[in-house]
Motif scaffolding. Sequence first.
Motif, short mmCIF file in Angstrom:
data_model
loop_
_atom_site.label_atom_id
_atom_site.label_comp_id
_atom_site.label_asym_id
_atom_site.label_seq_id
_atom_site.Cartn_x
_atom_site.Cartn_y
_atom_site.Cartn_z
N LEU A 157 0.96 -1.26 0.05
CA LEU A 157 -0.05 0.03 -0.13
C LEU A 157 0.97 1.12 0.09
CD1 LEU A 157 -2.75 -1.09 2.46
CD2 LEU A 157 -3.07 -0.79 0.19
N LEU A 158 2.07 1.14 0.91
CA LEU A 158 2.92 2.39 0.61
C LEU A 158 3.74 2.58 -0.66
CD1 LEU A 158 4.01 4.44 2.75
CD2 LEU A 158 5.80 2.91 3.38
N ARG A 159 4.05 1.57 -1.17
CA ARG A 159 4.87 1.65 -2.25
C ARG A 159 4.30 2.53 -3.41
NH1 ARG A 159 5.24 -3.12 -3.72
NH2 ARG A 159 7.04 -3.65 -2.47
N PRO A 160 3.14 2.68 -3.89
CA PRO A 160 2.65 3.69 -4.93
C PRO A 160 2.76 5.19 -4.46
CG PRO A 160 0.89 1.90 -4.51
CD PRO A 160 2.13 1.70 -3.41
N ILE A 161 2.59 5.33 -3.15
CA ILE A 161 2.84 6.75 -2.26
C ILE A 161 4.44 7.10 -2.46
CG2 ILE A 161 2.57 8.14 -0.61
CD1 ILE A 161 0.51 6.24 0.81
N LEU A 162 5.13 6.39 -2.20
CA LEU A 162 6.62 6.70 -2.28
C LEU A 162 7.08 6.75 -4.00
CD1 LEU A 162 8.10 4.83 0.56
CD2 LEU A 162 7.18 7.07 0.38
N ASP A 163 6.56 5.91 -4.69
CA ASP A 163 6.76 5.85 -6.07
C ASP A 163 6.11 7.17 -6.71
OD1 ASP A 163 7.98 3.60 -6.03
OD2 ASP A 163 6.26 2.36 -6.97
N ALA A 164 5.08 7.81 -6.37
CA ALA A 164 4.62 8.93 -7.01
C ALA A 164 5.30 10.18 -6.64
CB ALA A 164 2.93 9.11 -6.53
N ALA A 165 5.73 10.02 -5.02
CA ALA A 165 6.70 11.12 -4.64
C ALA A 165 7.97 11.12 -5.37
CB ALA A 165 6.81 10.96 -3.14
N GLY A 166 8.39 9.97 -5.44
CA GLY A 166 9.87 9.97 -6.23
C GLY A 166 9.59 10.48 -7.83
N GLU A 167 8.63 10.13 -8.38
CA GLU A 167 8.35 10.78 -9.66
C GLU A 167 8.36 12.39 -9.72
OE1 GLU A 167 4.85 8.93 -11.27
OE2 GLU A 167 5.64 7.03 -11.29
N ALA A 168 7.76 12.74 -8.71
CA ALA A 168 7.90 14.24 -8.59
C ALA A 168 9.10 14.94 -8.32
CB ALA A 168 6.66 14.80 -7.41
N ILE A 169 9.74 14.36 -7.27
CA ILE A 169 11.14 14.81 -7.03
C ILE A 169 12.24 14.52 -8.47
CG2 ILE A 169 13.05 14.46 -5.72
CD1 ILE A 169 11.29 13.79 -3.26
N ASP A 170 11.80 13.26 -8.95
CA ASP A 170 12.82 13.23 -10.50
C ASP A 170 12.38 14.41 -11.37
OD1 ASP A 170 13.90 10.91 -9.50
OD2 ASP A 170 12.45 9.63 -10.36
N GLU A 171 10.99 14.80 -11.46
CA GLU A 171 10.56 15.85 -12.41
C GLU A 171 11.24 17.13 -11.95
OE1 GLU A 171 6.65 18.37 -12.89
OE2 GLU A 171 6.45 16.48 -12.50
N LEU A 172 11.39 17.27 -10.43
CA LEU A 172 11.87 18.64 -10.02
C LEU A 172 13.40 18.55 -10.51
CD1 LEU A 172 12.08 21.12 -8.00
CD2 LEU A 172 12.47 19.83 -6.35
N PHE A 173 14.15 17.35 -10.13
CA PHE A 173 15.62 17.46 -10.15
C PHE A 173 15.94 17.57 -11.84
CE2 PHE A 173 17.19 15.17 -6.24
CZ PHE A 173 16.87 16.10 -5.55
N SER A 174 14.96 16.97 -12.69
CA SER A 174 15.60 17.12 -14.15
C SER A 174 15.23 18.65 -14.42
CB SER A 174 14.24 16.25 -14.80
OG SER A 174 14.45 16.53 -16.23
N ARG A 175 14.30 19.53 -13.83
CA ARG A 175 14.18 20.76 -14.23
C ARG A 175 15.34 21.64 -13.46
NH1 ARG A 175 8.04 22.42 -12.48
NH2 ARG A 175 8.93 24.36 -13.17
N VAL A 176 16.15 21.06 -12.37
CA VAL A 176 17.31 21.41 -11.98
C VAL A 176 18.31 21.42 -12.94
CG1 VAL A 176 18.89 21.70 -10.14
CG2 VAL A 176 16.20 21.56 -9.58
N GLU A 177 18.56 20.30 -13.33
CA GLU A 177 19.63 19.93 -14.41
C GLU A 177 19.48 20.68 -15.69
OE1 GLU A 177 21.38 15.89 -16.64
OE2 GLU A 177 19.78 15.89 -14.91
N LYS A 178 18.12 20.96 -16.04
CA LYS A 178 17.82 21.61 -17.30
C LYS A 178 18.25 23.02 -17.20
CE LYS A 178 14.18 22.79 -20.48
NZ LYS A 178 12.54 22.72 -20.71
N ALA A 179 18.31 23.56 -15.82
CA ALA A 179 18.72 24.79 -15.57
C ALA A 179 20.06 25.14 -15.60
CB ALA A 179 17.93 25.46 -14.49
N GLY A 180 20.92 24.05 -15.78
CA GLY A 180 22.44 23.91 -15.71
C GLY A 180 22.84 23.98 -14.28
N SER A 181 22.15 23.57 -13.36
CA SER A 181 22.61 23.41 -11.93
C SER A 181 23.05 21.99 -11.63
CB SER A 181 21.83 23.99 -11.04
OG SER A 181 21.62 25.57 -11.09
#
Length: 372
Positions: free
Chosen positions: A206-230
Amino acid sequence: MSSDFWSRSFERIARLIAPRTIRVRRKPGAPSPSQRVPRPRLGSPSGFPTMGRMDSDWEGEYDNAGGCRNTVYTTPQTVIAPEWASVTIGFLGTQPLDRAIARIAATAGAKVSVLGAPLEPKLRTVAAHADPASVVKGARYAILPVFAPGRSTQANTNASFAPERAYGSALGGMSTGARLIAPRADAALTRHAAALGLTVHSYEDLLRPILDAAGEAIDELFSRVEKAGSRLQGSPVCVIAGERIPDLLILRLLDAGARVHLATNERGLDDVFPGVAVLPLSELPVQSPKFDAIFSTINGPVVDARELGSLPDHALVVDLADPPGSVDFQLAKQLGRKAIWARGILRRVPSLGQAYWSVIGGLIASLEQNES
């Protein structure tokens, strides 16, 4: 009058009263939302007279609006919340996450016992004991130590730890028909519990989908950070937080190799995140020159002229707060600072305590309903 006249009239009226919508404005290459989204309220919020609509070339104005969803597990509507005052729960874990879940359970109204030192500040419905047998004595539920993701995973999944050996006969002091709540229910634990007249219930699936969804959101954030050149590896970064500490974000920043600082006025966090330096918000303007990136999660004017003016020229500012946000974007642009407004991402990243309790509390509620 003809039927066509009335038909056209009703169509006009329907268009007039229909909710106004806009297309999500996004940069080329950004994912498109699946449908139109309601028009957001725009304007200059109090505290930031210069902050209003951002220019279209600024990433993050609306491109994440379609992702502002709350994926935290909640109990099904058919499950009725129990009378928590009649529910007794013993928490056998001693790590900060275990104690955070215990505090949420006590706040819900359950009678809670914890192992080790009392919770601070103290709660009337929480008792602290020095030994496991006292923690679970007469309890209806025993919560075994949780496994937190991130850096602590290796320590938590140490093969030498087995609840049936760690607690032994101490679990036999629970009430008749009591239940063990465990991340996983292996054969050894199930046999040991059955010998004591207990049943084991696991929540990992039951917990895995929550953490997976949170991980996808943070991956999205980190992708944008990398795209910004940081880059985060080896970089000093600061996470600004209020009452809600973004622990999953902090753990992921640590895993990425960042040197993390936490700016907050919350107390008692010095030992919660090993390797994270905690500083009061009042020191942020003084400490800002050494940060390569700032991640702000407070909804209010926090990152203003003092912080933006003292940051290095290459620094990145990320505003994770809901509107009106916490970063003066127009001033950031005037100063040439890189900035991202990642609105809505934290709605998809609950705190670990909330994520775990949403599953554990939902499981207890379901078990209580089945017994009634």
